[in-house]
Design a protein around this motif. Structure first.
Motif, short mmCIF file in Angstrom:
data_model
loop_
_atom_site.label_atom_id
_atom_site.label_comp_id
_atom_site.label_asym_id
_atom_site.label_seq_id
_atom_site.Cartn_x
_atom_site.Cartn_y
_atom_site.Cartn_z
N ASP A 53 0.80 -1.18 0.14
CA ASP A 53 0.18 -0.15 0.06
C ASP A 53 1.01 1.29 -0.08
O ASP A 53 0.51 2.20 -0.82
CB ASP A 53 -0.93 -0.03 1.11
CG ASP A 53 -2.20 -1.03 0.97
OD1 ASP A 53 -2.15 -1.69 0.32
OD2 ASP A 53 -2.51 -1.35 2.37
N ARG A 56 2.61 1.83 -3.46
CA ARG A 56 1.46 2.35 -4.52
C ARG A 56 1.30 3.79 -4.19
O ARG A 56 0.98 4.82 -4.93
CB ARG A 56 0.05 1.54 -4.49
CG ARG A 56 0.25 0.35 -5.05
CD ARG A 56 -1.12 -0.24 -4.96
NE ARG A 56 -1.03 -1.81 -5.33
CZ ARG A 56 -0.80 -2.24 -6.52
NH1 ARG A 56 -1.04 -1.32 -7.37
NH2 ARG A 56 -0.77 -3.53 -6.96
N ARG A 57 1.27 4.12 -2.69
CA ARG A 57 0.94 5.43 -2.36
C ARG A 57 1.88 6.51 -2.72
O ARG A 57 2.08 7.54 -3.48
CB ARG A 57 0.62 5.66 -0.86
CG ARG A 57 0.31 7.04 -0.37
CD ARG A 57 0.28 7.14 1.16
NE ARG A 57 1.26 6.37 1.83
CZ ARG A 57 2.57 6.86 2.20
NH1 ARG A 57 3.07 8.14 1.55
NH2 ARG A 57 3.48 6.53 2.72
N GLU A 58 3.15 6.00 -2.54
CA GLU A 58 4.30 6.82 -2.71
C GLU A 58 4.50 7.12 -4.21
O GLU A 58 4.88 8.22 -4.68
CB GLU A 58 5.49 6.07 -2.06
CG GLU A 58 5.89 6.68 -0.60
CD GLU A 58 6.02 7.60 -0.44
OE1 GLU A 58 6.79 8.67 -1.28
OE2 GLU A 58 6.17 8.22 0.89
N ALA A 60 2.27 7.08 -6.57
CA ALA A 60 1.19 8.15 -6.92
C ALA A 60 1.67 9.54 -6.43
O ALA A 60 1.39 10.26 -7.26
CB ALA A 60 -0.34 7.89 -6.23
N GLU A 61 2.08 9.54 -5.32
CA GLU A 61 2.26 10.92 -4.70
C GLU A 61 3.67 11.73 -5.46
O GLU A 61 3.73 12.89 -5.72
CB GLU A 61 2.70 11.03 -3.38
CG GLU A 61 1.70 10.78 -2.07
CD GLU A 61 2.12 10.43 -0.85
OE1 GLU A 61 1.15 10.32 0.14
OE2 GLU A 61 3.58 10.59 -0.58
N THR A 63 4.55 10.61 -8.81
CA THR A 63 4.42 10.58 -10.27
C THR A 63 3.16 10.92 -10.72
O THR A 63 3.07 11.10 -11.79
CB THR A 63 5.01 9.11 -10.71
OG1 THR A 63 3.93 8.33 -10.28
CG2 THR A 63 6.16 8.61 -10.20
N GLY A 64 2.11 10.97 -9.98
CA GLY A 64 0.73 11.21 -10.28
C GLY A 64 0.22 10.15 -10.85
O GLY A 64 -1.14 9.85 -11.38
N VAL A 65 0.99 8.61 -10.75
CA VAL A 65 0.53 7.56 -11.46
C VAL A 65 -0.15 6.82 -10.29
O VAL A 65 0.58 6.35 -9.25
CB VAL A 65 1.66 6.75 -12.04
CG1 VAL A 65 1.15 5.45 -12.52
CG2 VAL A 65 2.16 7.53 -13.44
N HIS A 66 -1.40 6.41 -10.56
CA HIS A 66 -2.25 5.43 -9.76
C HIS A 66 -2.18 4.13 -10.33
O HIS A 66 -3.26 3.87 -11.07
CB HIS A 66 -3.84 5.98 -9.32
CG HIS A 66 -3.55 7.27 -8.69
ND1 HIS A 66 -3.48 7.43 -7.43
CD2 HIS A 66 -3.83 8.56 -9.22
CE1 HIS A 66 -3.60 8.67 -7.00
NE2 HIS A 66 -3.70 9.32 -8.17
N PHE A 67 -1.08 3.33 -9.91
CA PHE A 67 -0.75 2.09 -10.65
C PHE A 67 -1.86 0.98 -10.19
O PHE A 67 -1.78 0.70 -8.93
CB PHE A 67 0.71 1.62 -10.35
CG PHE A 67 0.96 0.34 -11.27
CD1 PHE A 67 1.48 0.63 -12.65
CD2 PHE A 67 1.01 -0.76 -10.80
CE1 PHE A 67 1.72 -0.43 -13.31
CE2 PHE A 67 1.28 -1.81 -11.26
CZ PHE A 67 1.86 -1.67 -12.79
N GLU A 68 -2.63 0.51 -10.99
CA GLU A 68 -3.69 -0.51 -10.71
C GLU A 68 -2.93 -2.06 -10.94
O GLU A 68 -3.73 -2.96 -10.49
CB GLU A 68 -5.10 -0.23 -11.10
CG GLU A 68 -5.70 1.27 -10.83
CD GLU A 68 -5.90 1.54 -9.36
OE1 GLU A 68 -6.11 0.35 -8.92
OE2 GLU A 68 -5.89 2.43 -9.05
#
Length: 150
Positions: A53, A56-58, A60-61, A63-68
């Motif tokens: 978790d 994934r959070r880091e 997104a913070e 790079t703006g990428v919410h990797f699913e």
């Protein structure tokens, strides 16, 4: 009386593109750890947060990428940080991606780009990236991730 130094936990992500390049962040002069070095997107885990978790959070913070997609656990690497006086743990995950540099919004550091593996190992790497990246680039997981997006 001895001073108690708590272990810090970090989580990061190795994204591999179809050419085998890995996403790396060029850090600026501001961080306490490894300023002006190249490292993996990631950072400190929050209290009670699970490593995946946090990775994934880091991502997104930074790079703006919410990797699913699927994140593969690569390793939990001990790293001594003299700045903290602690032997910390870096939890590393890896994934294949079709993202390109234009998809990345560098929100920390100087730049965040996909770097050819041959060039990556010649960069001034963070302590954790210096321990993690060479082994990863020689691993079956790295080859499998390249094949996933080829």
């Amino acid at each position: 009386m001895a001073t108690l130094h708590l272990v810090h936990h970090f989580a990061n992500v190795l994204l591999v593109d179809p050419a085998g390049a890995v996403l790396l962040q060029e850090r600026d002069a501001n961080p306490v750890l490894d300023p002006d070095c190249w490292g993996l997107p990631g950072g400190h885990m929050e209290p009670g947060e699970l490593p995946e978790d946090a990775a994934r959070r880091e991502l997104a913070e930074e790079t703006g990428v919410h990797f699913e997609g699927r994140l593969w656990h690569w390793r939990d690497q001990p790293v001594f940080h003299a700045e903290y006086g602690t032997e910390d743990v870096v939890h590393t995950y890896a994934a294949a991606t079709r993202l390109v540099d234009a998809d990345i919004d560098c929100r920390e550091g100087r730049q965040m780009v996909f770097v050819d593996p041959g060039l990556a190992l010649g960069l001034r790497l963070t302590r954790s990236a210096g321990l993690i990246l060479p082994d990863f680039l020689g691993s079956p997981l790295y080859r499998r991730l390249q094949e996933e997006v080829a």
